[in-house]
Every structure is written in structure tokens, then in C-alpha cells.
Design a protein around this motif. Structure first.
Motif, PDB file in Angstrom:
ATOM      1  N   ALA A 131       0.979  -1.156   0.436  1.00 36.24           N
ATOM      2  CA  ALA A 131       0.529   0.076  -0.079  1.00 36.24           C
ATOM      3  C   ALA A 131       0.617   1.430  -0.119  1.00 36.24           C
ATOM      4  N   ALA A 132       2.060   1.410   0.321  1.00 33.94           N
ATOM      5  CA  ALA A 132       3.102   2.365   0.737  1.00 33.94           C
ATOM      6  C   ALA A 132       3.748   2.970  -1.133  1.00 33.94           C
ATOM      7  N   LEU A 133       3.532   2.591  -1.384  1.00 36.89           N
ATOM      8  CA  LEU A 133       3.730   3.109  -2.809  1.00 36.89           C
ATOM      9  C   LEU A 133       2.951   4.074  -3.396  1.00 36.89           C
ATOM     10  N   PRO A 134       1.836   2.595  -3.754  1.00 36.70           N
ATOM     11  CA  PRO A 134       1.070   3.909  -3.904  1.00 36.70           C
ATOM     12  C   PRO A 134       0.515   4.642  -3.999  1.00 36.70           C
ATOM     13  N   TYR A 135       0.278   5.280  -2.782  1.00 35.34           N
ATOM     14  CA  TYR A 135      -0.272   5.678  -1.102  1.00 35.34           C
ATOM     15  C   TYR A 135       0.693   7.201  -2.184  1.00 35.34           C
ATOM     16  N   LEU A 136       2.372   7.013  -2.094  1.00 35.05           N
ATOM     17  CA  LEU A 136       3.128   8.123  -2.141  1.00 35.05           C
ATOM     18  C   LEU A 136       3.078   8.355  -3.749  1.00 35.05           C
ATOM     19  N   SER A 137       2.490   7.536  -4.631  1.00 30.05           N
ATOM     20  CA  SER A 137       2.508   7.456  -5.903  1.00 30.05           C
ATOM     21  C   SER A 137       1.412   9.230  -6.123  1.00 30.05           C
ATOM     22  N   ASN A 138       0.476   8.625  -5.608  1.00 30.75           N
ATOM     23  CA  ASN A 138      -0.951   9.191  -5.433  1.00 30.75           C
ATOM     24  C   ASN A 138      -0.638  10.751  -5.111  1.00 30.75           C
TER      25      ASN A 138
ATOM     26  N   GLU B 106       2.113  12.213  -3.509  1.00 36.26           N
ATOM     27  CA  GLU B 106       3.472  12.956  -4.249  1.00 36.26           C
ATOM     28  C   GLU B 106       3.328  13.090  -5.769  1.00 36.26           C
ATOM     29  N   CYS B 107       2.857  12.447  -6.834  1.00 40.20           N
ATOM     30  CA  CYS B 107       2.976  12.196  -8.259  1.00 40.20           C
ATOM     31  C   CYS B 107       1.426  12.714  -8.182  1.00 40.20           C
ATOM     32  N   GLN B 108       0.394  12.320  -8.711  1.00 41.83           N
ATOM     33  CA  GLN B 108      -0.827  12.508  -9.176  1.00 41.83           C
ATOM     34  C   GLN B 108      -1.635  14.075  -8.922  1.00 41.83           C
ATOM     35  N   LEU B 109      -1.589  14.074  -7.328  1.00 40.79           N
ATOM     36  CA  LEU B 109      -2.179  15.319  -6.444  1.00 40.79           C
ATOM     37  C   LEU B 109      -0.417  16.414  -6.498  1.00 40.79           C
ATOM     38  N   GLY B 110       0.959  15.575  -6.362  1.00 41.19           N
ATOM     39  CA  GLY B 110       1.631  17.410  -5.853  1.00 41.19           C
ATOM     40  C   GLY B 110       2.504  17.167  -7.164  1.00 41.19           C
ATOM     41  N   GLY B 111       2.365  16.625  -8.055  1.00 44.46           N
ATOM     42  CA  GLY B 111       3.128  17.234  -9.064  1.00 44.46           C
ATOM     43  C   GLY B 111       4.687  16.266  -9.310  1.00 44.46           C
ATOM     44  N   TYR B 112       5.259  16.173  -8.268  1.00 46.83           N
ATOM     45  CA  TYR B 112       6.536  15.202  -8.275  1.00 46.83           C
ATOM     46  C   TYR B 112       6.956  14.306  -9.362  1.00 46.83           C
ATOM     47  N   ARG B 113       8.197  14.303  -9.276  1.00 48.13           N
ATOM     48  CA  ARG B 113       8.289  12.854 -10.194  1.00 48.13           C
ATOM     49  C   ARG B 113       9.381  11.963  -8.760  1.00 48.13           C
ATOM     50  N   THR B 114      10.396  11.165  -9.304  1.00 46.54           N
ATOM     51  CA  THR B 114      10.697  10.077  -8.599  1.00 46.54           C
ATOM     52  C   THR B 114      12.512   9.867  -9.246  1.00 46.54           C
ATOM     53  N   CYS B 115      13.122   9.544  -8.242  1.00 48.74           N
ATOM     54  CA  CYS B 115      14.327   9.366  -8.689  1.00 48.74           C
ATOM     55  C   CYS B 115      15.048   8.735  -7.862  1.00 48.74           C
ATOM     56  N   VAL B 116      16.040   7.845  -7.996  1.00 49.85           N
ATOM     57  CA  VAL B 116      16.927   7.450  -7.197  1.00 49.85           C
ATOM     58  C   VAL B 116      18.397   8.195  -6.598  1.00 49.85           C
ATOM     59  N   VAL B 117      18.607   8.034  -4.975  1.00 52.50           N
ATOM     60  CA  VAL B 117      19.785   8.645  -4.682  1.00 52.50           C
ATOM     61  C   VAL B 117      20.720   8.281  -3.702  1.00 52.50           C
ATOM     62  N   ASN B 118      21.855   8.857  -2.955  1.00 51.04           N
ATOM     63  CA  ASN B 118      22.298   8.062  -2.187  1.00 51.04           C
ATOM     64  C   ASN B 118      21.717   8.714  -0.643  1.00 51.04           C
ATOM     65  N   PHE B 119      21.356   8.016   0.139  1.00 50.57           N
ATOM     66  CA  PHE B 119      20.886   8.664   1.570  1.00 50.57           C
ATOM     67  C   PHE B 119      22.323   8.056   2.615  1.00 50.57           C
TER      68      PHE B 119
ATOM     69  N   LEU C  61      13.367   8.914  -3.756  1.00 53.54           N
ATOM     70  CA  LEU C  61      13.310  10.657  -3.828  1.00 53.54           C
ATOM     71  C   LEU C  61      12.135  11.772  -4.810  1.00 53.54           C
ATOM     72  N   TYR C  62      11.376  11.809  -4.000  1.00 57.92           N
ATOM     73  CA  TYR C  62       9.870  12.399  -5.108  1.00 57.92           C
ATOM     74  C   TYR C  62      10.403  14.029  -4.531  1.00 57.92           C
ATOM     75  N   ILE C  63      10.481  14.779  -6.553  1.00 58.11           N
ATOM     76  CA  ILE C  63      11.445  15.865  -6.804  1.00 58.11           C
ATOM     77  C   ILE C  63      10.242  16.974  -7.421  1.00 58.11           C
ATOM     78  N   ALA C  64      10.562  17.772  -7.428  1.00 54.94           N
ATOM     79  CA  ALA C  64       9.365  18.566  -8.156  1.00 54.94           C
ATOM     80  C   ALA C  64      10.834  19.541  -8.909  1.00 54.94           C
ATOM     81  N   VAL C  65      10.229  19.612 -10.919  1.00 54.82           N
ATOM     82  CA  VAL C  65      10.937  19.961 -11.483  1.00 54.82           C
ATOM     83  C   VAL C  65      10.264  21.204 -11.935  1.00 54.82           C
ATOM     84  N   PRO C  66      11.112  21.814 -12.877  1.00 55.02           N
ATOM     85  CA  PRO C  66       9.819  23.243 -13.044  1.00 55.02           C
ATOM     86  C   PRO C  66       8.801  22.956 -14.317  1.00 55.02           C
ATOM     87  N   GLU C  67       9.304  21.925 -15.262  1.00 54.76           N
ATOM     88  CA  GLU C  67       8.039  21.519 -15.946  1.00 54.76           C
ATOM     89  C   GLU C  67       6.887  21.262 -15.289  1.00 54.76           C
TER      90      GLU C  67
END
Length: 244
Positions: free
Chosen positions: A90-97, A99-112, A133-139
Motif C-alpha cells: 500500500a505504501a508506494l501507491p499511496y505515495l505515488s498518489n 506526491e505524483c498525481q496530486l503533488g506534481g512530483y517525479r521520482t528518482c533514486v539518490v544516495n542517502f 526521492l520525490y522531487i518537483a521540477v520546473p516543467e
């Protein structure tokens, strides 16, 4: 840094535990189940309140401002990483909705990089980890971009959405940073906090009410107030003085 809208789906398909790095509301309100959480940082980014929000902290006609990350070679952004088990469907679909669908963010993988506080010779928590990582870009359609800090602060103070006031997002994030990672530096975040508190004071706005704290305090007081509803049922007694 490879960025794609399908990163979370690819990682989910591997059916392995996934680390998710939060640097905004996820720090104090993740909203999903996780196995473990640790504070730490990612390099090459700086946190900025440049992303608009029209659902959780604003509306279409009056968008709020929330955090995103902008690439910065010298930047370090502190936050919290959450380990999601492979069995948690449930976690990733929840985050996708969220952060991405509602928030306009994209995903990437980073070193934590976990906070040094967790150093242990018998633990792997200090090793850097791949994190989603969920991140927003100017586009993206919600992007607001840079603005003078006083203008951003006033916008945050004026906006609200379905999840509450925009100012709650800012102040709870600042509180998290101050309490959980006091050594972390974030001039952008703390400058906005100072400005919001100043403007609220000048305008006589009660920040506690915007954060829902007044109602919580009233509820707590009400819970501890003793009840005297049965006092009238206790029969009165007359005392007599006796000379001994």
C-alpha cells in the motif's frame, strides 16, 4: 541523477525493501507503515519552497507553497528516510498518489547518508543507501519557482487546503529539523519560519489556531476537568461540637 516517473513502479516490481527519503511533510507525517526510520541527508540538493500545491495546502485559485529540492553541487539536505518492506503493497501507491498525481512530483533514486549519530560497529545503518526521492521540477504544472522570501512567507501564511493550513506544513517541518537534527543548517527554511512568525505577530494571527493546537489544548483541558455531577447526591452532614 536519473529521474523518471516510473521509478517507484520499477523498484516496487523488484519486491525488495525500499528506502524512501522525505524532506517535507513526510518527516512529520509519513502517512504509511514502515519498518524503520532514520534521519540523515542527501548531497547535491538544497531545499526550497518553490513548488505550488493546490490540494493539501492550497487550492487551484490560491496555491500554497511546499518544499522541493533543487540541484546544488555544494548542497546538503537533511530529512528522514523510511524503510518500506517488500510485503507492504500500500505504501508506494499511496505515495505515488500523494506526491505524483496530486503533488506534481517525479521520482528518482539518490544516495542517502544516515546521520553519524547512528554509528555502530555492529550495524549497517551508517552505510549509504539507495533511496527513492520525490522531487518537483520546473516543467510540472504546479511549479511556482523562486520569489523574494517575504513574498513566499506571506503566501504560506495566507493559504490552506484539504490537509490544513500551509503555515502548519512550514512550522512543523522547522520544528522537526530543530528537534531531531539540531546540527542541520537550512537558512531558507528557518528564514521563512522567522518571517512567517513576524508577519503573524504583526497581523495578530494566532499560529496555534492555524496548526490546530488550540483545539488540542481545549480537548486536553476538558479531559482533566473534574466532574461534580454527582455531588448533589451526597447527603449533607451536620457536625456537633463536643467539649472533652
Amino acid at each position: 541523477m536519473a529521474m523518471t516517473e516510473g521509478t517507484s513502479q520499477v523498484m516496487e516490481a523488484k519486491k525488495e525493501p525500499i528506502w524512501v527519503f522525505g524532506y517535507g511533510s513526510l518527516c512529520w507525517n509519513p502517512g504509511f507503515e514502515y519498518q524503520q526510520s532514520i534521519t540523515g541527508y542527501v548531497k547535491g540538493f538544497s531545499r526550497r519552497f518553490w513548488q505550488g500545491n493546490t490540494t493539501h495546502r492550497g487550492t487551484e485559485t490560491k496555491p500554497g507553497r511546499v518544499a522541493t529540492l533543487v540541484e546544488d553541487k555544494e548542497g546538503i539536505t537533511w530529512g528522514k528516510a523510511f524503510l518500506i518492506s517488500a510485503e507492504n503493497n500500500a505504501a508506494l501507491p499511496y505515495l505515488s498518489n500523494r506526491e505524483c498525481q496530486l503533488g506534481g512530483y517525479r521520482t528518482c533514486v539518490v544516495n542517502f547518508h544516515p546521520r553519524p549519530f547512528y554509528t555502530s560497529s555492529t550495524s549497517s545503518t551508517t552505510e549509504k543507501k539507495d533511496a527513492l526521492l520525490y522531487i518537483a521540477v520546473p516543467e510540472n504544472r504546479h511549479w511556482l519557482g523562486a520569489a523574494p522570501l517575504p513574498d513566499i512567507a506571506k503566501q504560506i501564511l495566507e493559504c490552506q487546503g484539504s490537509s490544513g493550513y500551509n503555515v502548519e506544513y512550514l512550522l512543523r517541518l522547522a520544528d522537526f529539523m530543530r528537534e531531531e537534527i539540531p546540527e542541520a543548517l537550512d537558512e531558507h527554511l528557518f528564514s521563512l519560519e522567522r518571517l512567517v512568525r513576524k508577519f503573524a505577530s504583526d497581523m495578530k494571527i494566532c499560529l496555534k489556531s492555524l496548526m490546530g493546537e488550540e483545539e488540542e489544548e481545549k480537548a486536553e483541558v476538558k479531559a482533566v476537568v473534574p466532574s461534580y455531577q454527582f455531588a448533589s447526591r451526597v447527603p449533607e452532614k451536620k457536625l456537633r461540637c463536643v467539649n472533652m
